[in-house]
Design an enzyme around this catalytic site. Structure first.
Site, PDB file in Angstrom:
ATOM      1  N   ASN A  30      88.922  83.489  16.495  1.00 24.56           N
ATOM      2  CA  ASN A  30      88.252  82.479  17.304  1.00 24.56           C
ATOM      3  C   ASN A  30      87.758  81.380  16.371  1.00 24.56           C
ATOM      4  OD1 ASN A  30      88.571  84.004  19.691  1.00 24.56           O
ATOM      5  ND2 ASN A  30      86.747  85.205  19.219  1.00 24.56           N
ATOM      6  N   GLY A  65      85.524  80.226  21.132  1.00 27.37           N
ATOM      7  CA  GLY A  65      84.731  81.421  21.383  1.00 27.37           C
ATOM      8  C   GLY A  65      84.112  82.038  20.146  1.00 27.37           C
ATOM      9  N   GLN A  66      84.068  81.269  19.041  1.00 25.79           N
ATOM     10  CA  GLN A  66      83.482  81.827  17.818  1.00 25.79           C
ATOM     11  C   GLN A  66      81.966  81.897  17.945  1.00 25.79           C
ATOM     12  OE1 GLN A  66      84.706  79.793  14.225  1.00 25.79           O
ATOM     13  NE2 GLN A  66      83.703  81.280  12.888  1.00 25.79           N
ATOM     14  N   SER A  67      81.405  83.038  17.568  1.00 21.18           N
ATOM     15  CA  SER A  67      79.948  83.186  17.625  1.00 21.18           C
ATOM     16  C   SER A  67      79.349  83.452  16.247  1.00 21.18           C
ATOM     17  CB  SER A  67      79.548  84.302  18.595  1.00 21.18           C
ATOM     18  OG  SER A  67      80.083  85.541  18.181  1.00 21.18           O
ATOM     19  N   ASP A  91      83.530  96.511  14.872  1.00 22.11           N
ATOM     20  CA  ASP A  91      82.733  95.559  15.650  1.00 22.11           C
ATOM     21  C   ASP A  91      81.585  96.321  16.320  1.00 22.11           C
ATOM     22  OD1 ASP A  91      83.432  92.529  17.027  1.00 22.11           O
ATOM     23  OD2 ASP A  91      81.919  93.788  17.993  1.00 22.11           O
ATOM     24  N   HIS A 105      86.714  85.436  10.491  1.00 14.47           N
ATOM     25  CA  HIS A 105      87.059  86.852  10.677  1.00 14.47           C
ATOM     26  C   HIS A 105      88.239  86.992  11.616  1.00 14.47           C
ATOM     27  CE1 HIS A 105      83.963  85.667  13.583  1.00 14.47           C
ATOM     28  NE2 HIS A 105      84.542  86.484  14.440  1.00 14.47           N
ATOM     29  N   HIS A 151      89.853  89.563  14.390  1.00 15.31           N
ATOM     30  CA  HIS A 151      89.612  90.735  15.236  1.00 15.31           C
ATOM     31  C   HIS A 151      90.919  91.528  15.296  1.00 15.31           C
ATOM     32  CE1 HIS A 151      85.899  89.209  17.418  1.00 15.31           C
ATOM     33  NE2 HIS A 151      86.387  88.053  16.970  1.00 15.31           N
TER      34      HIS A 151
HETATM   35  P1  AMP Z   1      83.480  85.850  17.316  1.00 14.20           P
HETATM   36  O1  AMP Z   1      82.979  85.642  18.730  1.00 14.20           O
HETATM   37  O2  AMP Z   1      84.943  85.699  17.162  1.00 14.20           O
HETATM   38  O3  AMP Z   1      82.673  85.039  16.342  1.00 14.20           O
HETATM   39  O4  AMP Z   1      83.222  87.393  17.013  1.00 14.20           O
HETATM   40  C1  AMP Z   1      82.045  87.876  16.473  1.00 14.20           C
HETATM   41  C2  AMP Z   1      82.079  89.360  16.635  1.00 14.20           C
HETATM   42  O5  AMP Z   1      81.125  89.914  15.759  1.00 14.20           O
HETATM   43  C3  AMP Z   1      81.725  89.880  18.042  1.00 14.20           C
HETATM   44  O6  AMP Z   1      82.805  90.663  18.536  1.00 14.20           O
HETATM   45  C4  AMP Z   1      80.466  90.699  17.816  1.00 14.20           C
HETATM   46  O7  AMP Z   1      80.412  91.852  18.630  1.00 14.20           O
HETATM   47  C5  AMP Z   1      80.577  91.048  16.343  1.00 14.20           C
HETATM   48  N1  AMP Z   1      79.336  91.318  15.645  1.00 14.20           N
HETATM   49  C6  AMP Z   1      78.208  90.575  15.661  1.00 14.20           C
HETATM   50  N2  AMP Z   1      77.272  91.105  14.850  1.00 14.20           N
HETATM   51  C7  AMP Z   1      77.838  92.198  14.292  1.00 14.20           C
HETATM   52  C8  AMP Z   1      77.393  93.177  13.350  1.00 14.20           C
HETATM   53  N3  AMP Z   1      76.161  93.145  12.828  1.00 14.20           N
HETATM   54  N4  AMP Z   1      78.239  94.169  12.997  1.00 14.20           N
HETATM   55  C9  AMP Z   1      79.485  94.221  13.517  1.00 14.20           C
HETATM   56  N5  AMP Z   1      79.969  93.327  14.400  1.00 14.20           N
HETATM   57  C10 AMP Z   1      79.150  92.339  14.790  1.00 14.20           C
END
Ligand code: AMP
Length: 115
Positions: free
Chosen positions: A88, A94-96, A31, A101, A103
């Site tokens: 998430n 909390g998915q962004s 991450d 994926h 974690h």
């Molecule tokens: P989520 O909030 O569950 O969607 O998690 C998305 C995760 O992706 C977060 O922990 C971010 O820090 C991580 N993330 C976003 N962009 C990148 C990237 N380019 N390389 C690695 N991790 C990333």
């Protein structure tokens, strides 16, 4: 919401990432903003936006994501002390990044419940 995300590009090798494992079905990488001393993301190579988008045909793939996390936890030396797996889903979850994926978090004590 675009269907292609940064994770799709990482899977294709088009965006940089610290890859720890890759095969025909899954890719795992560090991450970029770690929330724990060990923070690995494990993603299906196939694009699924959220866990809601997985179906019966994805049963083996979902198991593979978990077993990949289990193996990486052992390789990184956090299996015995313990770790947390998080998925998430959608905004309240909390998915962004909208490419499914897991974690894998470890190397510190986790609290419960998550925020
Ligand atoms: P989520 O909030 O569950 O969607 O998690 C998305 C995760 O992706 C977060 O922990 C971010 O820090 C991580 N993330 C976003 N962009 C990148 C990237 N380019 N390389 C690695 N991790 C990333």
């Amino acid at each position: 919401m675009p269907t292609e995300t940064i994770f799709t590009r990482i899977v294709r090798g088009e965006a940089p990432a610290r890859i720890v494992y890759r095969d025909d079905e899954v890719t795992a990488f560090h991450d970029i903003s770690p929330a724990a001393p060990t923070h690995i993301l494990i993603v299906p190579n196939k694009t699924l936006r959220t866990l809601n988008d997985a179906g019966p045909d994805d049963q083996a793939l979902l198991g593979k994501l978990l077993l990949t996390a289990q193996r990486i936890a052992a390789e990184m030396g956090i299996a015995e002390q313990g770790y947390r797996i998080v998925i998430n889903c959608n905004s309240q979850g909390g998915q962004s990044v909208y490419h499914l994926h897991l974690h894998l978090l470890g190397g510190r004590h986790m609290t419960w419940p998550p925020g």
